[in-house]
Design an enzyme around this catalytic site. Sequence first.
Site, short mmCIF file in Angstrom:
data_model
loop_
_atom_site.label_atom_id
_atom_site.label_comp_id
_atom_site.label_asym_id
_atom_site.label_seq_id
_atom_site.Cartn_x
_atom_site.Cartn_y
_atom_site.Cartn_z
N ASN A 9 0.87 -1.18 0.00
CA ASN A 9 0.00 0.00 0.00
C ASN A 9 0.91 1.22 0.00
OD1 ASN A 9 -1.74 2.08 0.55
ND2 ASN A 9 -2.37 1.33 2.58
N LYS A 11 0.15 4.28 -0.24
CA LYS A 11 -0.48 5.46 0.39
C LYS A 11 -0.23 6.71 -0.47
CE LYS A 11 -0.12 3.13 4.77
NZ LYS A 11 -0.03 3.21 6.22
N HIS A 98 -9.39 1.04 5.08
CA HIS A 98 -8.08 1.22 5.73
C HIS A 98 -8.24 2.13 6.95
CE1 HIS A 98 -3.98 2.47 6.47
NE2 HIS A 98 -3.63 1.34 5.87
N GLU A 100 -6.63 4.53 8.00
CA GLU A 100 -6.49 5.98 7.76
C GLU A 100 -7.78 6.55 7.17
OE1 GLU A 100 -2.83 5.46 5.64
OE2 GLU A 100 -1.96 4.78 7.54
N GLU A 170 -5.09 -5.08 10.75
CA GLU A 170 -4.06 -4.06 10.93
C GLU A 170 -4.32 -3.31 12.24
OE1 GLU A 170 -2.18 -2.84 6.99
OE2 GLU A 170 -4.05 -1.75 7.11
N GLY A 176 2.69 2.17 10.71
CA GLY A 176 3.61 3.29 10.54
C GLY A 176 4.33 3.70 11.81
N SER A 216 3.70 -2.19 10.26
CA SER A 216 5.16 -2.22 10.41
C SER A 216 5.78 -3.57 10.04
CB SER A 216 5.56 -1.80 11.83
OG SER A 216 5.12 -0.48 12.09
P1 PGA Z 1 2.96 0.22 7.59
O1 PGA Z 1 1.48 0.40 6.99
O2 PGA Z 1 3.52 -1.05 7.00
O3 PGA Z 1 3.72 1.44 7.14
O4 PGA Z 1 2.83 0.12 9.07
C1 PGA Z 1 0.62 -0.69 6.85
C2 PGA Z 1 -0.68 -0.24 6.25
O5 PGA Z 1 -1.17 0.82 6.62
O6 PGA Z 1 -1.27 -0.93 5.38
#
Ligand code: PGA
Length: 257
Positions: A9, A11, A98, A100, A170, A176, A216
């Site tokens: 992803n 983003k 997601h 976010e 997640e 992140g 992560s």
């Molecule tokens: P990240 O994001 O690997 O940077 O923690 C995962 C995601 O949001 O799908």
Amino acid sequence: MRKVFVAGNWKMNLDSAGSRALANGLCQKLADRDLSGTIDMAVCPPFVYLPIVAEALQSGPIALGAQDVYFEPDGAFTGEISVNMLRDVGCRYVIVGHSERRHVLGETDEQINRKLRAVLAGGLKPILCIGELLGEREDGRTEAVIERHLRKGLADVAPAEMERVTVAYEPVWAIGTGRTASPEQAQEAHRFARGILQEMFGPATAQRIRIQYGGSVKPANAAELIRQPDVDGALVGGASLKVNDFWGILDAAAQAG
Ligand code: PGA
């Protein structure tokens, strides 16, 4: 042996040159060592770079996915993108729900369910993201959140359609942050999620649904996460933005799956 599924992803990162270079770099690695017999792979660039990345990926083993979609098929919805548009530019997968989108953009379970059903109706494959906030975990509400996200997100989906659905667990506190769920924490949440899926869709379907872990994921921790019996792949944010990092995860997944 199960075939795990790893998706990147991207983003709101990269530009057109960077998107093309990343896709080309991954294709180059796969030309040297084809992992497609062992794992399914996808990348999800920003909307505007989908055609560029589609061209770079061509008909290779990495599928194209989008990070979001709108549920209406067409019409007066300024700024939105439909499932038909995504299919038209070569997408096979669409991330919905997601964290976010839920927590920064304020999407509700009902909107996420409409998006997921629109993706299925349009013949594409949704990746439904679920997972608790740190405070929810600390309050002992992890399972309640997982259950709500699954029951509401997958409302009115037929068991046969579940063949095309991937779930991504997640935990929001791991996204992140560099703070990954331990393999035991991931397995526990995934096993619980699979139990809910079993109640909703029956044991055979629940067993086949792939549940990715996200938060992560790095080359160094991917293998031990994916070795867990209910962890069927990974949804990768930050580490999907560099060829070598993402390749390291794909390689680890191919061996751990
Ligand atoms: P990240 O994001 O690997 O940077 O923690 C995962 C995601 O949001 O799908």
